[in-house]
Write a protein that holds these residues in place. Structure first.
Motif, PDB file in Angstrom:
ATOM      1  N   GLY A 186       0.709  -1.077   0.116  1.00  0.00           N
ATOM      2  CA  GLY A 186       0.080  -0.120  -0.116  1.00  0.00           C
ATOM      3  C   GLY A 186       0.827   1.317  -0.066  1.00  0.00           C
ATOM      4  N   ALA A 187       1.774   1.171   0.756  1.00  0.00           N
ATOM      5  CA  ALA A 187       2.807   2.471   0.942  1.00  0.00           C
ATOM      6  C   ALA A 187       3.340   2.480  -0.494  1.00  0.00           C
ATOM      7  CB  ALA A 187       3.743   2.086   1.907  1.00  0.00           C
ATOM      8  N   LYS A 188       4.062   1.620  -1.255  1.00  0.00           N
ATOM      9  CA  LYS A 188       4.566   1.568  -2.247  1.00  0.00           C
ATOM     10  C   LYS A 188       3.537   2.327  -3.359  1.00  0.00           C
ATOM     11  CE  LYS A 188       4.882  -2.300  -4.591  1.00  0.00           C
ATOM     12  NZ  LYS A 188       5.346  -3.940  -4.857  1.00  0.00           N
ATOM     13  N   ARG A 189       2.383   1.794  -3.420  1.00  0.00           N
ATOM     14  CA  ARG A 189       1.325   2.559  -4.389  1.00  0.00           C
ATOM     15  C   ARG A 189       1.240   3.840  -4.346  1.00  0.00           C
ATOM     16  NH1 ARG A 189      -4.581   0.899  -4.096  1.00  0.00           N
ATOM     17  NH2 ARG A 189      -4.450   2.732  -2.845  1.00  0.00           N
ATOM     18  N   VAL A 190       1.012   4.235  -2.908  1.00  0.00           N
ATOM     19  CA  VAL A 190       0.714   5.705  -2.762  1.00  0.00           C
ATOM     20  C   VAL A 190       2.150   6.460  -2.877  1.00  0.00           C
ATOM     21  CG1 VAL A 190       0.126   7.257  -0.939  1.00  0.00           C
ATOM     22  CG2 VAL A 190      -1.082   5.050  -0.987  1.00  0.00           C
ATOM     23  N   ALA A 191       3.267   5.987  -2.917  1.00  0.00           N
ATOM     24  CA  ALA A 191       4.437   6.540  -2.922  1.00  0.00           C
ATOM     25  C   ALA A 191       4.488   6.900  -4.693  1.00  0.00           C
ATOM     26  CB  ALA A 191       5.540   5.868  -2.682  1.00  0.00           C
ATOM     27  N   LEU A 192       4.045   5.859  -5.375  1.00  0.00           N
ATOM     28  CA  LEU A 192       4.176   6.065  -6.782  1.00  0.00           C
ATOM     29  C   LEU A 192       3.076   6.866  -7.379  1.00  0.00           C
ATOM     30  CD1 LEU A 192       5.200   2.463  -7.554  1.00  0.00           C
ATOM     31  CD2 LEU A 192       6.659   4.338  -7.981  1.00  0.00           C
ATOM     32  N   GLN A 193       2.003   6.892  -6.798  1.00  0.00           N
ATOM     33  CA  GLN A 193       0.744   7.736  -7.255  1.00  0.00           C
ATOM     34  C   GLN A 193       1.205   9.148  -6.929  1.00  0.00           C
ATOM     35  OE1 GLN A 193      -2.427   5.709  -4.869  1.00  0.00           O
ATOM     36  NE2 GLN A 193      -3.065   4.734  -7.078  1.00  0.00           N
ATOM     37  N   GLY A 194       1.855   9.426  -5.813  1.00  0.00           N
ATOM     38  CA  GLY A 194       2.157  10.743  -5.503  1.00  0.00           C
ATOM     39  C   GLY A 194       3.134  11.477  -6.488  1.00  0.00           C
ATOM     40  N   LEU A 195       4.014  10.607  -7.027  1.00  0.00           N
ATOM     41  CA  LEU A 195       4.950  11.102  -7.599  1.00  0.00           C
ATOM     42  C   LEU A 195       4.379  11.496  -9.197  1.00  0.00           C
ATOM     43  CD1 LEU A 195       8.000   8.455  -7.382  1.00  0.00           C
ATOM     44  CD2 LEU A 195       7.902  11.183  -7.082  1.00  0.00           C
ATOM     45  N   ILE A 196       3.317  10.697  -9.686  1.00  0.00           N
ATOM     46  CA  ILE A 196       2.618  10.971 -10.856  1.00  0.00           C
ATOM     47  C   ILE A 196       1.763  12.197 -10.496  1.00  0.00           C
ATOM     48  CG2 ILE A 196       0.641  10.158 -11.979  1.00  0.00           C
ATOM     49  CD1 ILE A 196       1.300   7.247 -11.508  1.00  0.00           C
ATOM     50  N   ALA A 197       1.068  12.365  -9.420  1.00  0.00           N
ATOM     51  CA  ALA A 197       0.547  13.814  -9.056  1.00  0.00           C
ATOM     52  C   ALA A 197       1.639  14.956  -9.119  1.00  0.00           C
ATOM     53  CB  ALA A 197      -0.195  13.636  -7.818  1.00  0.00           C
ATOM     54  N   LEU A 198       2.672  14.717  -8.441  1.00  0.00           N
ATOM     55  CA  LEU A 198       3.692  15.725  -8.460  1.00  0.00           C
ATOM     56  C   LEU A 198       3.961  16.345  -9.978  1.00  0.00           C
ATOM     57  CD1 LEU A 198       5.318  17.487  -6.279  1.00  0.00           C
ATOM     58  CD2 LEU A 198       7.080  15.769  -6.638  1.00  0.00           C
ATOM     59  N   ILE A 199       4.235  15.235 -10.786  1.00  0.00           N
ATOM     60  CA  ILE A 199       4.481  15.523 -12.255  1.00  0.00           C
ATOM     61  C   ILE A 199       3.555  16.076 -12.957  1.00  0.00           C
ATOM     62  CG2 ILE A 199       4.844  14.547 -14.326  1.00  0.00           C
ATOM     63  CD1 ILE A 199       6.836  12.358 -13.223  1.00  0.00           C
ATOM     64  N   LYS A 200       2.298  16.126 -12.571  1.00  0.00           N
ATOM     65  CA  LYS A 200       1.035  16.575 -13.054  1.00  0.00           C
ATOM     66  C   LYS A 200       0.596  18.000 -12.524  1.00  0.00           C
ATOM     67  CE  LYS A 200      -1.660  12.700 -14.393  1.00  0.00           C
ATOM     68  NZ  LYS A 200      -2.680  11.603 -14.321  1.00  0.00           N
ATOM     69  N   GLY A 201       1.683  18.174 -11.648  1.00  0.00           N
ATOM     70  CA  GLY A 201       1.363  19.635 -10.891  1.00  0.00           C
ATOM     71  C   GLY A 201       0.526  19.776  -9.820  1.00  0.00           C
ATOM     72  N   GLU A 202       0.127  18.646  -9.417  1.00  0.00           N
ATOM     73  CA  GLU A 202      -0.627  18.313  -8.349  1.00  0.00           C
ATOM     74  C   GLU A 202       0.078  18.313  -6.762  1.00  0.00           C
ATOM     75  OE1 GLU A 202      -3.311  15.207  -9.188  1.00  0.00           O
ATOM     76  OE2 GLU A 202      -3.713  16.156 -11.173  1.00  0.00           O
ATOM     77  N   ASN A 203      -0.576  18.680  -5.752  1.00  0.00           N
ATOM     78  CA  ASN A 203       0.070  18.317  -4.413  1.00  0.00           C
ATOM     79  C   ASN A 203      -0.182  16.907  -3.897  1.00  0.00           C
ATOM     80  OD1 ASN A 203       0.852  18.197  -1.675  1.00  0.00           O
ATOM     81  ND2 ASN A 203      -0.096  20.038  -1.002  1.00  0.00           N
ATOM     82  N   PRO A 204       0.732  16.148  -4.058  1.00  0.00           N
ATOM     83  CA  PRO A 204       0.379  14.721  -3.483  1.00  0.00           C
ATOM     84  C   PRO A 204      -0.038  14.522  -2.249  1.00  0.00           C
ATOM     85  CG  PRO A 204       3.064  15.169  -3.730  1.00  0.00           C
ATOM     86  CD  PRO A 204       2.155  16.288  -4.243  1.00  0.00           C
ATOM     87  N   ALA A 205       0.200  15.502  -1.280  1.00  0.00           N
ATOM     88  CA  ALA A 205      -0.109  15.522   0.101  1.00  0.00           C
ATOM     89  C   ALA A 205      -1.825  15.405   0.100  1.00  0.00           C
ATOM     90  CB  ALA A 205       0.335  16.303   0.777  1.00  0.00           C
ATOM     91  N   GLY A 206      -2.281  16.215  -1.049  1.00  0.00           N
ATOM     92  CA  GLY A 206      -3.694  16.288  -1.057  1.00  0.00           C
ATOM     93  C   GLY A 206      -4.613  15.696  -1.953  1.00  0.00           C
ATOM     94  N   MET A 207      -3.773  14.632  -2.546  1.00  0.00           N
ATOM     95  CA  MET A 207      -4.468  13.740  -3.578  1.00  0.00           C
ATOM     96  C   MET A 207      -5.523  12.587  -2.735  1.00  0.00           C
ATOM     97  SD  MET A 207      -1.347  11.124  -4.612  1.00  0.00           S
ATOM     98  CE  MET A 207      -0.777   9.950  -3.711  1.00  0.00           C
ATOM     99  N   PRO A 208      -6.509  12.384  -3.634  1.00  0.00           N
ATOM    100  CA  PRO A 208      -7.286  11.157  -3.133  1.00  0.00           C
ATOM    101  C   PRO A 208      -6.452   9.871  -2.701  1.00  0.00           C
ATOM    102  CG  PRO A 208      -8.422  12.137  -5.159  1.00  0.00           C
ATOM    103  CD  PRO A 208      -6.986  12.491  -5.030  1.00  0.00           C
ATOM    104  N   CYS A 209      -6.991   9.406  -1.544  1.00  0.00           N
ATOM    105  CA  CYS A 209      -6.130   7.931  -0.944  1.00  0.00           C
ATOM    106  C   CYS A 209      -6.941   7.303  -0.121  1.00  0.00           C
ATOM    107  CB  CYS A 209      -4.826   8.688  -0.141  1.00  0.00           C
ATOM    108  SG  CYS A 209      -3.937   7.041   0.520  1.00  0.00           S
ATOM    109  N   GLU A 210      -6.913   6.305  -0.265  1.00  0.00           N
ATOM    110  CA  GLU A 210      -7.907   5.134   0.311  1.00  0.00           C
ATOM    111  C   GLU A 210      -7.308   4.891   1.935  1.00  0.00           C
ATOM    112  OE1 GLU A 210      -7.479   0.575  -0.478  1.00  0.00           O
ATOM    113  OE2 GLU A 210      -6.705   1.632  -2.296  1.00  0.00           O
ATOM    114  N   PHE A 211      -6.187   5.136   2.122  1.00  0.00           N
ATOM    115  CA  PHE A 211      -5.698   4.967   3.285  1.00  0.00           C
ATOM    116  C   PHE A 211      -5.599   6.034   4.206  1.00  0.00           C
ATOM    117  CE2 PHE A 211      -3.435   2.110   0.454  1.00  0.00           C
ATOM    118  CZ  PHE A 211      -4.202   0.788   0.813  1.00  0.00           C
TER     119      PHE A 211
END
Length: 179
Positions: free
Chosen positions: A154-179
């Motif tokens: 779960g941590a691995k998945r969220v970490a990678l999704q956060g990098l994607i958000a960052l590249i898209k100009g989004e704040n990974p700390a505020g992205m939707p997350c099930e955990f």
């Protein structure tokens, strides 16, 4: 858990495409995941074009020595804290030529939890190195229920999704997350 690992593999593929397109390079700083994020990244063909390096820093001492995380910060905030995740992400970016970083610290279990940081607690930090060398960070705390393997996946998945958000100009700390 297989689903979490499959989702992480897909996220790594998407991350690779976006990193190449945006000419980004990535560094990781991993504690509880022990290199699992780096392994997901390097399982993508051509990752050498966008993955710069990974740090596995399992102990507080390693975090200080390899990433310049101040020992007094670890002592004051605890090794599993947003402050340490920020510092690890900053250190990974500063100690590499990468312009993006991700850092993970937490308690995978089945033991080691406390009332303040129960098993499943994960703090993830993301960093972005600006043109002047300044590193801007964001971090979030999640709680992944389940076995040690599930927490890591779960941590691995969220970490990678956060990098994607960052590249898209989004704040990974505020992205939707099930955990």
């Amino acid at each position: 858990m297989a689903d979490l690992n499959e989702q992480a593999a897909l996220a790594a593929e998407i991350l690779g495409s976006l990193a190449l397109e945006g000419r980004h390079t990535i560094a990781t700083a991993e504690s509880l995941t022990g290199g699992a994020v780096s392994a997901a990244i390097t399982s993508v063909a051509g990752a050498s074009q966008w993955f710069e390096r990974g740090f596995v820093v399992y102990t507080a001492r390693a975090k200080s020595e390899m990433l310049d995380v101040p020992p007094e910060l670890i002592e004051k905030e605890g090794v599993v804290s947003l402050a340490v995740a920020h510092a690890m992400a900053r250190g990974a970016a500063a100690r590499s030529t990468a312009d993006l970083s991700v850092a993970l610290t937490g308690v995978a279990g089945p033991t080691g939890g406390t009332p303040e940081t129960p098993v499943g607690t994960v703090c993830i930090g993301w960093g972005q190195k600006l043109f002047d060398g300044t590193v801007v960070t964001a971090a979030r705390r999640i709680n992944v229920p389940g076995s040690r393997a599930t927490v890591i996946a779960g941590a691995k998945r969220v970490a990678l999704q956060g990098l994607i958000a960052l590249i898209k100009g989004e704040n990974p700390a505020g992205m939707p997350c099930e955990f």
